[in-house]
Enzyme design. Structure first.
Site, PDB file in Angstrom:
ATOM      1  N   ASP A 118      64.620  -8.015-111.163  1.00 29.58           N
ATOM      2  CA  ASP A 118      65.346  -9.091-110.466  1.00 29.58           C
ATOM      3  C   ASP A 118      66.232  -8.493-109.367  1.00 29.58           C
ATOM      4  O   ASP A 118      66.190  -8.917-108.216  1.00 29.58           O
ATOM      5  CB  ASP A 118      66.222  -9.872-111.460  1.00 29.58           C
ATOM      6  CG  ASP A 118      65.437 -10.346-112.667  1.00 29.58           C
ATOM      7  OD1 ASP A 118      64.591 -11.221-112.495  1.00 29.58           O
ATOM      8  OD2 ASP A 118      65.668  -9.814-113.766  1.00 29.58           O
ATOM      9  N   GLU A 169      57.239  -6.206-111.574  1.00 31.65           N
ATOM     10  CA  GLU A 169      56.868  -6.870-110.320  1.00 31.65           C
ATOM     11  C   GLU A 169      57.017  -5.941-109.112  1.00 31.65           C
ATOM     12  O   GLU A 169      56.075  -5.689-108.369  1.00 31.65           O
ATOM     13  CB  GLU A 169      57.743  -8.121-110.137  1.00 31.65           C
ATOM     14  CG  GLU A 169      57.514  -8.820-108.832  1.00 31.65           C
ATOM     15  CD  GLU A 169      58.004 -10.264-108.807  1.00 31.65           C
ATOM     16  OE1 GLU A 169      58.115 -10.895-109.871  1.00 31.65           O
ATOM     17  OE2 GLU A 169      58.265 -10.763-107.700  1.00 31.65           O
TER      18      GLU A 169
HETATM   19  O1  TRH Z   1      62.258  -3.256-114.382  1.00 37.85           O
HETATM   20  P1  TRH Z   1      61.063  -4.116-114.373  1.00 37.85           P
HETATM   21  O2  TRH Z   1      60.301  -4.153-115.614  1.00 37.85           O
HETATM   22  O3  TRH Z   1      61.458  -5.568-113.951  1.00 37.85           O
HETATM   23  C1  TRH Z   1      60.909  -6.727-114.543  1.00 37.85           C
HETATM   24  C2  TRH Z   1      59.958  -7.440-113.675  1.00 37.85           C
HETATM   25  O4  TRH Z   1      60.486  -7.692-112.414  1.00 37.85           O
HETATM   26  C3  TRH Z   1      59.560  -8.741-114.306  1.00 37.85           C
HETATM   27  O5  TRH Z   1      58.667  -9.443-113.502  1.00 37.85           O
HETATM   28  C4  TRH Z   1      60.780  -9.558-114.532  1.00 37.85           C
HETATM   29  O6  TRH Z   1      60.463 -10.746-115.125  1.00 37.85           O
HETATM   30  C5  TRH Z   1      61.700  -8.757-115.403  1.00 37.85           C
HETATM   31  O7  TRH Z   1      62.010  -7.531-114.785  1.00 37.85           O
HETATM   32  C6  TRH Z   1      62.964  -9.517-115.678  1.00 37.85           C
HETATM   33  O8  TRH Z   1      60.060  -3.612-113.228  1.00 37.85           O
HETATM   34  P2  TRH Z   1      60.074  -3.779-111.627  1.00 37.85           P
HETATM   35  O9  TRH Z   1      59.863  -5.197-111.243  1.00 37.85           O
HETATM   36  O10 TRH Z   1      59.119  -2.818-111.116  1.00 37.85           O
HETATM   37  O11 TRH Z   1      61.524  -3.375-111.186  1.00 37.85           O
HETATM   38  C7  TRH Z   1      61.980  -2.069-111.203  1.00 37.85           C
HETATM   39  C8  TRH Z   1      62.865  -1.811-110.016  1.00 37.85           C
HETATM   40  O12 TRH Z   1      63.594  -0.611-110.225  1.00 37.85           O
HETATM   41  C9  TRH Z   1      62.092  -1.621-108.727  1.00 37.85           C
HETATM   42  O13 TRH Z   1      62.812  -2.205-107.656  1.00 37.85           O
HETATM   43  C10 TRH Z   1      62.066  -0.117-108.550  1.00 37.85           C
HETATM   44  C11 TRH Z   1      63.396   0.251-109.107  1.00 37.85           C
HETATM   45  N1  TRH Z   1      63.538   1.638-109.560  1.00 37.85           N
HETATM   46  C12 TRH Z   1      64.273   2.507-108.762  1.00 37.85           C
HETATM   47  O14 TRH Z   1      64.742   2.122-107.685  1.00 37.85           O
HETATM   48  N2  TRH Z   1      64.477   3.787-109.200  1.00 37.85           N
HETATM   49  C13 TRH Z   1      63.964   4.248-110.385  1.00 37.85           C
HETATM   50  O15 TRH Z   1      64.177   5.423-110.725  1.00 37.85           O
HETATM   51  C14 TRH Z   1      63.193   3.330-111.176  1.00 37.85           C
HETATM   52  C15 TRH Z   1      62.595   3.807-112.478  1.00 37.85           C
HETATM   53  C16 TRH Z   1      63.017   2.042-110.740  1.00 37.85           C
END
Ligand code: TRH
Length: 358
Positions: A18, A261
């Site tokens: 999010d 996502e």
């Molecule tokens: O963390 P998520 O599993 O988020 C999920 C999904 O968005 C899902 O659809 C939603 O319903 C739920 O949250 C509530 O995975 P996602 O979407 O890939 O988000 C991770 C974010 O973290 C992404 O913007 C990348 C960021 N990130 C970093 O910036 N640095 C890091 O080291 C890591 C591991 C992630």
């Protein structure tokens, strides 16, 4: 077009997606000269995802802590916005709704109100994108919100993509980046960002039994804990990266495991083979969502089978990809990325849509 003031409302359900999606949108709007206020009920992840964001170091972006009730300094006292984005259907704070109701009653114009939805490749996305959603109750009854759906096809809102993405990729030096992190050279380097796939121990064992050898670069939190439950092979613990550094991780690996996502979108842009763990829903609604994505991706059979096993769908086991499989997966991802690059990005489409609705 004159710069506008945007309120982006985001409630963190769980994990990082999010915040991740909302921050990316804020950063891209601000780069276009827009003024953005990001309302977050849990701003903490921004400390590592976007260093400086909470200190006001990002021109054009104010991060506001969305508490309930709202601090007296917020709400009514802020200059009104031209656009409201409620991310993933969260209702804006009651105080903002009441303040807007008073302004509307005094004859002032309401902001263009967008409900930015979750990403899916399912057919309902094309049908629902840009549809009105009349507000039927509450102080803002009579106003209209608009559905805006991200997506993978031209009849959707598209995906978030920075204008300089290709340029950044072209000048990225993965060897130097890995060295700076203190990571050893590897035959095959795999990033791991996942929840708790039941097949993970089996996949780690399969990879470890290969003569080539695999180095796993494991993200902190759930992925690291899941890998620790049945460790096999060479696991390297990563720190939490900023979003641009997270991109570098995906660009530097031969295979990426992503989830949710936003990291899925980043894996597509990275153009390396990837496996996606979809965010699980209680009623298994994510199964159809996964299949719709694999169809859009035109995934070869080995990639489909691996995805199903990784997501606990069906009973076929995950088979660790050999070099030929990885080549097939890469070809597939590169073709998908090329299709996406031919479409306008989400931020550009959103700005255009808002201009139409003003
Ligand atoms: O963390 P998520 O599993 O988020 C999920 C999904 O968005 C899902 O659809 C939603 O319903 C739920 O949250 C509530 O995975 P996602 O979407 O890939 O988000 C991770 C974010 O973290 C992404 O913007 C990348 C960021 N990130 C970093 O910036 N640095 C890091 O080291 C890591 C591991 C992630």
């Amino acid at each position: 077009m004159a710069a506008m003031r945007w309120d982006i409302f985001c409630r963190v359900i769980d994990n990082f997606g999010d915040v991740g999606v909302c921050w990316r949108l804020c950063a891209q709007l601000a780069r276009r000269g827009e003024q953005v206020r990001l309302w977050l009920d849990d701003p903490q992840p921004l400390t590592w995802m976007a260093p400086g964001a909470l200190e006001g170091d990002w021109p054009g972006i104010d991060v506001l802590h969305w508490t309930t009730p709202l601090a007296a300094t917020l709400g009514n006292s802020l200059p009104p916005a031209d656009v409201w984005i409620e991310a993933f259907g969260c209702e804006p704070p009651a105080e903002c709704i009441d303040a807007l109701a008073s302004r509307v009653a005094a004859g002032q114009r309401a902001p263009v109100w967008i409900n930015l939805e979750y990403l899916s490749a399912e057919p309902y996305v094309e049908r629902s994108h840009r549809l009105p959603s009349p507000v039927m109750s509450g102080p803002l009854r009579g106003l209209t919100k608009w559905f805006f759906y991200p997506g993978f096809t031209e009849r959707t809102g598209g995906l978030l993509r920075e204008p300089d993405l290709l340029e950044r990729q072209a000048t990225f030096d993965s060897a130097a980046w890995l060295q700076a992190l203190g990571l050893p050279p590897a035959q095959r380097r795999v990033s791991l960002f996942c929840y708790e796939p039941t097949t993970l121990p089996d996949v780690l064992r399969q990879a470890a039994s290969e003569p080539l050898g695999t180095d796993w670069l494991v993200t902190p939190g759930r992925a690291w804990q899941a890998a620790q439950a049945a460790p096999a092979g060479r696991l390297h613990a990563l720190p939490l990266f900023s979003q641009p550094e997270f991109d570098h991780l995906l660009w530097a690996c031969d295979l990426n495991f992503v989830r949710g996502e936003d990291s899925l979108v980043r894996a597509l842009w990275a153009a390396q083979p990837f496996v996606w763990q979809i965010y699980p829903q209680h009623d298994d609604a994510h199964h159809a969502k996964l299949e719709a994505f694999l169809d859009w991706l035109q995934a070869p059979a080995s990639l489909r089978t691996f995805h199903r096993a990784w997501n606990g769908v069906g009973d076929q086991p995950a088979v660790w990809p050999g070099p030929n499989d990885l080549d097939d997966w890469r070809t597939c991802v590169q073709a998908a990325r090329a299709r996406l690059l031919a479409q306008p990005d989400l931020c550009s489409q959103l700005v255009e849509f808002v201009a139409q609705k003003q």
